[in-house]
Structure formats: structure tokens, C-alpha cells
Design a protein around this motif. Structure first.
Motif, PDB file in Angstrom:
ATOM      1  N   VAL A   2       0.850  -1.185   0.000  1.00  0.00           N
ATOM      2  CA  VAL A   2       0.000   0.000   0.000  1.00  0.00           C
ATOM      3  C   VAL A   2       0.886   1.235   0.000  1.00  0.00           C
ATOM      4  CG1 VAL A   2      -1.820   1.256   1.207  1.00  0.00           C
ATOM      5  CG2 VAL A   2      -1.793  -1.244   1.265  1.00  0.00           C
ATOM      6  N   SER A   3       0.616   2.160  -0.915  1.00  0.00           N
ATOM      7  CA  SER A   3       1.371   3.408  -1.005  1.00  0.00           C
ATOM      8  C   SER A   3       0.398   4.565  -1.029  1.00  0.00           C
ATOM      9  CB  SER A   3       2.250   3.431  -2.262  1.00  0.00           C
ATOM     10  OG  SER A   3       3.189   2.358  -2.245  1.00  0.00           O
ATOM     11  N   VAL A   4       0.709   5.610  -0.274  1.00  0.00           N
ATOM     12  CA  VAL A   4      -0.111   6.821  -0.229  1.00  0.00           C
ATOM     13  C   VAL A   4       0.766   7.997  -0.606  1.00  0.00           C
ATOM     14  CG1 VAL A   4      -1.544   8.311   1.202  1.00  0.00           C
ATOM     15  CG2 VAL A   4      -1.560   5.838   1.589  1.00  0.00           C
ATOM     16  N   GLY A   5       0.407   8.668  -1.668  1.00  0.00           N
ATOM     17  CA  GLY A   5       1.160   9.834  -2.100  1.00  0.00           C
ATOM     18  C   GLY A   5       2.231   9.543  -3.125  1.00  0.00           C
ATOM     19  N   HIS A   6       2.457   8.298  -3.462  1.00  0.00           N
ATOM     20  CA  HIS A   6       3.447   7.974  -4.497  1.00  0.00           C
ATOM     21  C   HIS A   6       3.029   6.655  -5.144  1.00  0.00           C
ATOM     22  CE1 HIS A   6       5.262   4.965  -1.789  1.00  0.00           C
ATOM     23  NE2 HIS A   6       5.057   5.876  -0.844  1.00  0.00           N
ATOM     24  N   ASP A   7       3.758   6.271  -6.201  1.00  0.00           N
ATOM     25  CA  ASP A   7       3.398   5.069  -6.966  1.00  0.00           C
ATOM     26  C   ASP A   7       3.685   3.803  -6.168  1.00  0.00           C
ATOM     27  OD1 ASP A   7       2.723   6.788  -8.967  1.00  0.00           O
ATOM     28  OD2 ASP A   7       4.571   6.490 -10.116  1.00  0.00           O
ATOM     29  N   SER A   8       2.904   2.771  -6.470  1.00  0.00           N
ATOM     30  CA  SER A   8       3.092   1.451  -5.870  1.00  0.00           C
ATOM     31  C   SER A   8       3.431   0.491  -7.003  1.00  0.00           C
ATOM     32  CB  SER A   8       1.818   1.014  -5.140  1.00  0.00           C
ATOM     33  OG  SER A   8       2.010  -0.206  -4.477  1.00  0.00           O
ATOM     34  N   ILE A   9       4.667  -0.015  -6.984  1.00  0.00           N
ATOM     35  CA  ILE A   9       5.163  -0.825  -8.099  1.00  0.00           C
ATOM     36  C   ILE A   9       5.588  -2.194  -7.580  1.00  0.00           C
ATOM     37  CG2 ILE A   9       6.857  -0.993  -9.954  1.00  0.00           C
ATOM     38  CD1 ILE A   9       7.102   2.033  -9.870  1.00  0.00           C
ATOM     39  N   LEU A  10       5.065  -3.229  -8.179  1.00  0.00           N
ATOM     40  CA  LEU A  10       5.462  -4.597  -7.873  1.00  0.00           C
ATOM     41  C   LEU A  10       6.374  -5.086  -8.995  1.00  0.00           C
ATOM     42  CD1 LEU A  10       5.224  -7.153  -6.143  1.00  0.00           C
ATOM     43  CD2 LEU A  10       3.192  -7.776  -7.478  1.00  0.00           C
ATOM     44  N   ALA A  11       7.630  -5.373  -8.656  1.00  0.00           N
ATOM     45  CA  ALA A  11       8.603  -5.755  -9.675  1.00  0.00           C
ATOM     46  C   ALA A  11       8.325  -7.165 -10.183  1.00  0.00           C
ATOM     47  CB  ALA A  11      10.016  -5.669  -9.098  1.00  0.00           C
ATOM     48  N   ALA A  12       8.949  -7.497 -11.319  1.00  0.00           N
ATOM     49  CA  ALA A  12       8.785  -8.819 -11.916  1.00  0.00           C
ATOM     50  C   ALA A  12       9.307  -9.887 -10.953  1.00  0.00           C
ATOM     51  CB  ALA A  12       9.524  -8.893 -13.250  1.00  0.00           C
ATOM     52  N   GLY A  13       8.511 -10.927 -10.784  1.00  0.00           N
ATOM     53  CA  GLY A  13       8.869 -12.004  -9.880  1.00  0.00           C
ATOM     54  C   GLY A  13       8.362 -11.815  -8.471  1.00  0.00           C
ATOM     55  N   GLY A  14       7.915 -10.616  -8.105  1.00  0.00           N
ATOM     56  CA  GLY A  14       7.392 -10.366  -6.770  1.00  0.00           C
ATOM     57  C   GLY A  14       5.966 -10.860  -6.632  1.00  0.00           C
ATOM     58  N   GLN A  15       5.570 -11.142  -5.405  1.00  0.00           N
ATOM     59  CA  GLN A  15       4.229 -11.622  -5.122  1.00  0.00           C
ATOM     60  C   GLN A  15       3.673 -10.879  -3.912  1.00  0.00           C
ATOM     61  OE1 GLN A  15       3.961 -15.840  -4.677  1.00  0.00           O
ATOM     62  NE2 GLN A  15       4.998 -16.315  -6.622  1.00  0.00           N
ATOM     63  N   VAL A  16       2.439 -10.401  -4.027  1.00  0.00           N
ATOM     64  CA  VAL A  16       1.731  -9.761  -2.919  1.00  0.00           C
ATOM     65  C   VAL A  16       0.278 -10.201  -2.985  1.00  0.00           C
ATOM     66  CG1 VAL A  16       3.236  -7.734  -2.807  1.00  0.00           C
ATOM     67  CG2 VAL A  16       1.231  -7.710  -4.296  1.00  0.00           C
ATOM     68  N   ASP A  17      -0.431  -9.903  -1.903  1.00  0.00           N
ATOM     69  CA  ASP A  17      -1.869 -10.164  -1.924  1.00  0.00           C
ATOM     70  C   ASP A  17      -2.587  -9.062  -2.706  1.00  0.00           C
ATOM     71  OD1 ASP A  17      -1.706 -12.512  -0.547  1.00  0.00           O
ATOM     72  OD2 ASP A  17      -1.969 -11.591   1.421  1.00  0.00           O
ATOM     73  N   SER A  18      -2.503  -7.821  -2.198  1.00  0.00           N
ATOM     74  CA  SER A  18      -3.161  -6.692  -2.855  1.00  0.00           C
ATOM     75  C   SER A  18      -2.136  -5.604  -3.120  1.00  0.00           C
ATOM     76  CB  SER A  18      -4.294  -6.129  -1.987  1.00  0.00           C
ATOM     77  OG  SER A  18      -5.320  -7.092  -1.815  1.00  0.00           O
ATOM     78  N   LEU A  19      -2.332  -4.910  -4.206  1.00  0.00           N
ATOM     79  CA  LEU A  19      -1.466  -3.796  -4.607  1.00  0.00           C
ATOM     80  C   LEU A  19      -2.339  -2.551  -4.685  1.00  0.00           C
ATOM     81  CD1 LEU A  19       1.398  -2.975  -5.594  1.00  0.00           C
ATOM     82  CD2 LEU A  19       0.607  -3.435  -7.922  1.00  0.00           C
ATOM     83  N   VAL A  20      -2.086  -1.563  -3.813  1.00  0.00           N
ATOM     84  CA  VAL A  20      -2.952  -0.392  -3.678  1.00  0.00           C
ATOM     85  C   VAL A  20      -2.098   0.860  -3.718  1.00  0.00           C
ATOM     86  CG1 VAL A  20      -4.650   0.794  -2.239  1.00  0.00           C
ATOM     87  CG2 VAL A  20      -4.604  -1.704  -2.295  1.00  0.00           C
ATOM     88  N   ALA A  21      -2.591   1.877  -4.441  1.00  0.00           N
ATOM     89  CA  ALA A  21      -1.934   3.187  -4.488  1.00  0.00           C
ATOM     90  C   ALA A  21      -3.009   4.259  -4.380  1.00  0.00           C
ATOM     91  CB  ALA A  21      -1.134   3.361  -5.764  1.00  0.00           C
ATOM     92  N   VAL A  22      -2.824   5.178  -3.438  1.00  0.00           N
ATOM     93  CA  VAL A  22      -3.714   6.319  -3.263  1.00  0.00           C
ATOM     94  C   VAL A  22      -2.935   7.569  -3.606  1.00  0.00           C
ATOM     95  CG1 VAL A  22      -5.227   7.552  -1.674  1.00  0.00           C
ATOM     96  CG2 VAL A  22      -4.938   5.080  -1.434  1.00  0.00           C
ATOM     97  N   PHE A  23      -3.457   8.382  -4.513  1.00  0.00           N
ATOM     98  CA  PHE A  23      -2.739   9.538  -5.056  1.00  0.00           C
ATOM     99  C   PHE A  23      -1.430   9.074  -5.699  1.00  0.00           C
ATOM    100  CE2 PHE A  23      -5.336  11.494  -1.711  1.00  0.00           C
ATOM    101  CZ  PHE A  23      -5.997  12.443  -2.461  1.00  0.00           C
TER     102      PHE A  23
END
Length: 567
Positions: free
Chosen positions: A87-108
Motif C-alpha cells: 500500500v502506497s499513499v502519495g506515491h506510486d506502488s510498483i510490484l517488480a517482476a517475480g514479486g508476489q503480494v496479496d493486494s497492490l494499492v496506491a492512493v494519489f
């Protein structure tokens, strides 16, 4: 696409956007911006949890097309904080190649998935880009969505566009609200594409500009390309207000004068109307006959709101003209135009623009309702008010007779005096000798309006100026209200709220209000509040219109004419 499916997709977008505030309370992941392939072994360090996760994934795969079962499972895991969200607030949220997460969230900021997202990919005020598989939905609110991978469920863009690349495979629906959908020939959408209010009606980019640079900064109007429709609507309303002022000149002048003379009462009237209107509509709804009245009532309230906004901008415009005695006041339509242009300029200021928008609506709406109430009161009461002012009650007949005799003698003396002295002799004598306790007593609603103003003042002092914490602030406000009241009653005979409504606290025996009486009344006021406000509601049922603290201190609250000195 059926209506049920459409509703599901629209609600999904709304719910995901509304829950972003809650997700910001979750602990931040170890990496501030990116989750790289190096973080993947952290998930696989324990064989038992990995086995359990594999079994859960198998169960979800078996129910791949049953979105409700998978949503229920996800909620259970979230509430137990068994998640690996980025989760990122105020900047980009980037999941790199090969990475794994449950949810990817970006606010603003924008959300970019180059790895594997087991659940949702969401961006608010940013773009959503999917280059890796997504186990649930991809959503962008006030942003664009680009899909070039596998998405298990829906793709939703609210006030944005959707672009489906050649490798895009959406197992659910593609929904675009006020945007467009661009689909590559190799893209696959299993359950169809739905366009809600296509972009031809208005530009989604211009709406994003208005919301992002206007409403989010607290200003109704904003300058920018593609916003001609916004300014067109504003000038259309200004033209409507000017036409109303031309057609109903007398009513416009009366409402503007009411707002100019009674701004505080107009605001209180608007607040009470906002609070009472839902109750009134509910009572009409539960009655059979009332169902026919509800549309009429709503139309009347809408007309009052529009006419009230015209009154507010007209009042501002009238203040710009310096009217001297003997000079004709400008036409209310001209005042509306001048005031409207000034208000539109004020709407461009961040924060202040939204505050002015709300206050003008409230003041104008209240002025119209207050003017209507006064008109009905005058037509129904007739000359009763004049008679009550001449003889308030039988007990004070001796005092009023003496005052009348003294006023008559003063008037006779004034006949031989110079013209200027004669003009001031009679009202001065009457005001000097008429006891305040003989004036009409204030009722429940006007006293509650004054109390509301005083409460807001004390609350602002405690919470904003003293920066008192939330815990214990209510008790401090009650104590501060009592101390503030005792000081104001002794020094001025009224409070700020009482000054707005022309109220005065006096003793029943017409003696000067002293310190003991003021403090007894203040302590009784605390008791009236602590008894669930019953001491204040007693005003409405008591024949003498006294609250509990009035009875304790031997005081009453009267309404005095405008201009009566406070000392």
C-alpha cells in the motif's frame, strides 16, 4: 450484461474505493515502494504455511467462477491480518517482476503490477497497469486502466479509460464509467464490456481535472483546458438567478433585506430546516395522504434553495453599491450579477471557495424561510403584538401606567423644546422607565438558537484554540459554557447568541443581575444539561417560559427591541 451483474460491478468499484482509507492503517511492508523478486523467498521459508496456502489456492481455483465464495475467503484473511499487501499513499506502488503480494494499492499514485497479485490491484487518483497475473480485480478511480495479462475477475475504470493489450484475458467484466474502452484484437473478455455514460457525454479527463484540482482542493471552480462545460453551468445558474430577480423583484428585495438585517437568525433557520426536513418527509411517508404531498414539498424546498442562493449573491452584490439617502437602490438583478461574478472568483480559492459555497447556500436558504415565517406571523397575529407591547400583563399595569404618564409629560415638555430635543424625548423616556421584566418572554426555539451559537463558540475555543484532546472535551465544554454564561450575564445581561436574537436575562423583581444570581444560574444550567437536557425542554411546557436554571435563580429571558443598550 444483466442489471444484477452491472450492479455488482459498479458496487465493486465503489466498495474498493471506499475501503482504501481503512487499508492505510495496515502496517507498511518492509520495502517502501517496490517488492522485488528477492522478497519472494520470505513467503516460502516455511513449508507448512506454504502447503496450507497451496491448498487454499486449490480451493479457490476450484471455485474460480464463484466470485462470492472467493470474496468471503479474502475478507476472512484480511480481518485476521494474514495478508502481504503493498500500500502506497502519495506515491506510486510498483510490484517488480517475480514479486508476489496479496493486494497492490496506491492512493494519489499509480499501481503497476509486473509480478503476481493474488488479489486486487487498485489505484485512486492514479493509473492501474497490469503486466502480470491478478487473482481478482483491477480497478482505477479517476485514472486509466491498462491490462496486458490475466485478470481473474473484473476490470473497472471510474472516470477513466480502459486499454486491453494483446495478452489481456479478463475472466469477468470490463466496466468503464464515463470513459472509453480500447480493445486489442488479441484481447479476450469472457463476460462482456459495459460502458456507463460513455465519454461522448462529457470528457472524463476534464472531470478528473475538476475533481482532482477543484473539489479535492476545496474549490467548486477551477481553470483548465476542457472545463468550458463547468463554467457554462456556472454562468447558466447566474443567468437563472438574474431572471428570478427580474421576475420577482419585490420578493428578491425583501429576502435580501431579511438577510442583511437578520444574518444570525437566517443561519439558525437554515440549520433547523435541514434537521427537521428528514423527519417531516418521514412522517409524510408513513401516512397515505402524505405520499402525495412529498413531491410538492420537495419542489418547494428546491425552489427555496435556488431562490436562497439568488438572495445570497444578491446580498453580496448590494453591499458593493454605496446607496445614499435619496438615491434609488440598484435593481436586485444588477446586484445578483455583480455578486455572482464576485462569488465565482471566490470559488477559485482553495478551501475558502468550498466554505463560501456552503455558507452562501445556508444563509440564503435560511433567509428565504425566515422571511416566509415572518410573513405568516404578521398575517396571523395582526395587531395582537401591538396590544401585548402596550400592556404585557395585568401585574405590571401600575408600572406601565406610571411609565405612560411620565412619557406623556415628557412629550408635553418636548413640545416647548427645540425640534431635535422633542424628537428624542418621548422614546428616551419610555425606554428609560419601562422595566425589562415587562417585555415579552422568549420561547423555546429562539433560546435554543442562541444556545447553539454559544455552544459553537465554546467548542471552537476548546478544540481549536486550546487544542484540547477529544477525551474530556465534552465536560470541559459544559464547564466553559457555564463560566462564559455567568460572566456575560453579569457584565452584559446576555451572551453572544442572545445578542443575535435580541435576548436579555433579567430578574423577576426587576433588580440588577448580581454575581450570586449569575453563578446560581450557571450552576443550574449545568444541572439542566446533565439531566439529558430536560431542564431546557422545560421552557416549552412551562407557563412562564422558564428553564430549571431560571427557576433556581429567579430569572427570566425576554426579547427586547433592536437597539436596546446592553448596559
Amino acid at each position: 450484461m444483466t442489471t444484477t451483474t452491472f450492479t455488482k460491478s459498479a458496487l465493486l468499484a465503489a466498495l474498493l474505493a471506499m475501503t482504501l482509507a481503512a487499508t492505510t492503517w495496515l502496517p507498511a511492508p518492509a520495502s517502501a515502494a517496490d517488492v522485488t523478486a528477492g522478497s519472494a523467498p520470505d513467503v516460502a521459508t516455511s513449508s507448512a504455511p506454504e502447503s496450507a496456502a497451496a491448498e487454499s489456492d486449490d480451493d479457490e481455483a476450484a471455485n474460480w467462477d464463484n466470485g462470492h465464495i472467493r470474496i468471503g475467503d479474502r475478507r476472512h484473511r484480511h480481518y485476521n491480518h494474514d495478508t502481504d499487501d503493498l500500500v502506497s499513499v502519495g506515491h506510486d506502488s510498483i510490484l517488480a517482476a517475480g514479486g508476489q503480494v496479496d493486494s497492490l494499492v496506491a492512493v494519489f499514485g499509480s499501481a503497476t503490477n509486473n509480478g503476481t497479485a493474488r488479489e486486487d490491484v487498485v489505484a485512486v487518483f492514479g493509473d492501474t497497469t497490469v503486466n502480470g497475473p491478478v487473482g481478482d480485480s483491477a480497478v482505477a478511480v479517476l485514472g486509466n486502466v491498462t491490462i496486458n495479462s490475466d485478470v481473474a475477475e473484473d476490470v473497472v475504470a471510474v472516470l477513466g479509460n480502459v486499454r486491453l493489450g494483446p495478452a489481456a484475458h479478463v475472466h469477468g467484466h470490463v466496466v468503464s464509467v464515463l470513459g472509453t474502452v480500447t480493445e486489442d484484437s488479441g484481447a479476450v473478455v469472457d463476460q462482456g464490456i459495459e460502458r456507463i455514460l460513455p465519454q461522448e457525454l462529457t470528457s472524463s479527463q476534464s472531470l478528473r481535472t475538476w475533481v482532482g484540482k477543484g473539489l479535492m482542493l476545496g474549490r467548486p471552480l477551477v481553470l483548465g483546458t476542457g472545463l468550458s462545460w463547468l463554467w457554462g453551468i456556472s454562468f447558466a445558474f447566474l443567468a437563472l438567478y438574474a431572471i428570478l430577480a427580474l421576475l420577482f423583484r419585490d420578493a428578491a428585495e425583501h429576502c435580501i433585506a431579511t438577510l442583511n438585517d437578520n444574518p444570525g437568525k437566517s443561519l439558525i433557520t437554515a440549520i433547523l430546516a435541514v434537521l427537521v426536513t428528514p423527519l417531516m418527509l418521514f412522517l409524510l411517508m408513513i401516512s397515505v395522504v402524505g405520499l402525495l404531498v412529498i413531491p410538492i414539498a420537495l419542489v418547494i424546498l428546491l425552489c427555496a434553495a435556488v431562490f436562497g442562493k439568488m438572495t445570497a449573491v444578491g446580498w453580496i452584490g448590494s453591499r458593493c453599491f454605496s446607496v445614499r439617502p435619496g438615491v434609488t437602490a440598484p435593481h436586485p438583478a444588477l446586484a445578483v450579477i455583480v455578486g455572482g461574478l464576485l462569488v465565482m472568483l471566490a470559488y477559485l480559492v482553495p478551501i475558502l471557495g468550498l466554505v463560501i459555497f456552503i455558507l452562501l447556500g445556508m444563509f440564503g436558504y435560511g433567509a428565504v424561510l425566515y422571511a416566509l415565517v415572518n410573513r405568516f406571523r404578521r398575517t396571523s397575529s395582526g395587531t395582537a403584538h401591538v396590544a401585548s407591547a402596550a400592556a404585557p400583563n395585568a401585574a405590571a399595569s401600575g408600572a406601565t401606567s406610571a411609565a405612560a404618564a411620565q412619557a406623556a409629560s415628557a412629550a408635553a415638555a418636548a413640545q416647548t423644546a427645540p425640534p431635535d430635543a422633542a424628537a428624542a424625548a418621548a422614546p428616551a423616556a419610555a425606554a428609560e422607565h419601562l422595566p425589562l421584566s415587562t417585555y415579552p418572554r422568549a420561547g423555546f426555539w429562539v433560546r435554543m438558537g442562541a444556545l447553539l451559537i454559544d455552544t459553537v463558540i465554546i467548542w471552537a475555543l476548546v478544540r481549536l484554540l486550546l487544542n484540547w484532546p477529544q477525551e474530556g472535551s465534552t465536560r470541559l465544554c459544559v464547564l466553559g459554557l457555564a463560566i462564559y454564561g455567568a460572566l456575560m450575564w453579569k457584565i452584559k445581561g446576555t451572551t453572544i447568541g442572545g445578542i443575535v436574537f435580541d435576548l436579555r436575562v433579567v430578574r423577576l423583581d426587576s433588580r440588577t443581575l448580581d454575581w450570586p444570581t449569575a453563578w446560581v444560574r450557571a450552576l443550574g444550567c449545568i444541572l439542566s444539561i446533565c439531566a439529558l437536557g430536560l431542564g431546557f425542554f422545560w421552557i416549552a411546557v412551562d407557563a412562564g417560559k422558564q428553564a430549571w436554571h431560571d427557576k433556581f435563580a429567579g430569572t427570566i429571558v425576554v426579547r427586547v427591541p433592536k437597539g436596546t443598550p446592553l448596559v
